[in-house]
Design an enzyme around this catalytic site. Structure first.
Site, mmCIF file in Angstrom:
data_model
loop_
_atom_site.group_PDB
_atom_site.id
_atom_site.type_symbol
_atom_site.label_atom_id
_atom_site.label_comp_id
_atom_site.label_asym_id
_atom_site.label_seq_id
_atom_site.Cartn_x
_atom_site.Cartn_y
_atom_site.Cartn_z
ATOM 1 N N CYS A 182 -7.420 -1.521 7.249
ATOM 2 C CA CYS A 182 -8.657 -0.736 7.269
ATOM 3 C C CYS A 182 -9.841 -1.538 6.784
ATOM 4 O O CYS A 182 -10.896 -1.547 7.392
ATOM 5 C CB CYS A 182 -8.481 0.513 6.416
ATOM 6 N N CYS A 224 0.828 -1.207 0.000
ATOM 7 C CA CYS A 224 0.000 0.000 0.000
ATOM 8 C C CYS A 224 0.859 1.253 0.000
ATOM 9 O O CYS A 224 0.559 2.225 -0.698
ATOM 10 C CB CYS A 224 -0.931 0.003 1.209
#
Length: 370
Positions: free
Chosen positions: A204, A108
């Protein structure tokens, strides 16, 4: 964008990655105090319409807006969910299909935060990008280095290991020289509305769900046998993908007649026969290996001269481990000074020379005979 520093902050526009948390909020405050022209950018990497209430994106966006209003800066919003799926999440799923244990946070950073996000910030006119990572960037003799944070308990260089030298050239980490307690004090003293907000943990898009429940949504379960080192069936697993090497919890193996009174740990996965191999005792030799292989390594800047003696982490928060590293046409070979427990294919190995984070790569194999 401009270089990593500017002699005149007042002429430098900084876009801060605002997550709605205390770290990014204090990052924005410190950039304002340095005299930069500051704006925030909130990115959304997971679609909210997945039928659950677990992703906190809406709450985080509201917090980011409140902080930016308090600081008097503009907040931009961007949705990178499609890019996240293509460049991070699809790899995450494929690794689990292959029986490995990936770390999406490393990808990410390289693919989203310091690639898609940074390019979007440049479109907004950014000279620099600032994030709330606990790490430092230093330039020595014209060479940019990624360094461990001063707060070693919060150091996030491990998660930044695959970001390239070029991607770091227009980035600043204002929290790199601070400890977390001080950051919270700064937030409280400046009346930032998130000063007491808990740190986010985990990934998340998984949120507060059980990881098993989440993974079942995307990959079919394939139950099988749990066997001991003597190949005796002692239990059943719901799917190899739900387990990782060294794991103790969730095996559902009670006291077995004739066995020692020690907990069981995952020692290996037999993909061909769909068996989970377990061993008793935290220090069981079946849990350890002496070496590992990496197909490739992303070095930050110039690669070190090999062979070399370096330090390595095979997981976040692990203490630095001494190792010998060399390479050939097949990839990189690493031998540990001391045997290491639960080194897991699919995880990232990060290499250090003292406080300098040199880069890292994905573990593809170890010398554990199982």
């Amino acid at each position: 964008m401009k270089g990593n520093s500017s002699p005149n902050p007042g002429n430098t526009r900084v876009i801060v990655g605002m997550s709605g948390g205390v770290d990014s909020s204090v990052t924005a405050l410190l950039c304002i105090e340095k005299g930069y022209q500051v704006e925030g950018l909130f990115m959304k990497n997971w679609d909210e319409d997945d039928g659950t209430e677990y992703c906190t994106a809406m709450e985080d966006l509201a917090d980011a807006k409140a902080v930016c209003q308090e600081l008097g800066i503009k907040l931009h919003e961007a949705n990178f969910a499609a890019e996240y799926w293509d460049n991070v999440f699809s790899h995450f799923l494929e690794e689990y299909r292959l029986g490995r244990t990936p770390n999406p946070d490393v990808l990410c950073n390289r693919e989203i935060k310091f690639n898609v996000f940074a390019r979007y910030a440049e479109v907004l006119g950014a000279d620099l990008v600032a994030t709330g990572h606990y790490a430092r960037l230093e330039t020595v003799n014209g060479n940019l280095r990624l360094m461990k944070a001063e707060d070693r308990n919060k150091d996030q260089s491990y998660f930044l290991q695959s970001v390239t030298h070029e991607q770091f050239s227009n980035v600043i980490f204002p929290l790199g020289d601070l400890n977390k307690d001080h950051v919270r004090v700064i937030a409280r003293e400046n009346d930032l509305p998130v000063h007491s907000k808990k740190d986010s943990t985990g990934i998340c898009f998984i949120g507060e769900r059980r990881f098993k429940d989440f993974l079942q949504t995307y990959l079919p379960a394939n139950p099988g046998d749990i066997v001991d080192l003597e190949d005796q069936v002692i239990g059943q697993h719901d799917g190899l993908m739900y387990h990782t090497l060294g794991q103790r919890q969730g095996l559902r193996i009670g006291g077995l007649k004739g066995s020692k009174e020690q907990p069981w740990y995952v020692a290996a996965k037999d993909l061909d026969s769909n068996r989970l191999i377990v061993a008793q005792g935290n220090d069981n030799p079946a849990l350890f290996c002496s070496s590992m292989n990496l197909k490739e390594i992303s070095w930050i800047g110039r690669s070190p001269d090999l062979p070399s003696e370096l330090c390595v982490k095979t997981r976040y928060r692990q203490a630095d481990q001494l190792c010998h590293i060399d390479c050939n046409d097949a990839g990189y070979f690493v031998r540990f000074r001391e045997p290491q427990r639960a080194v897991t294919p699919g995880q990232w190995a990060c290499f250090y020379d003292g406080d300098i984070c040199l880069g890292g790569g994905i573990i593809v194999a170890t010398d554990n005979p199982l």
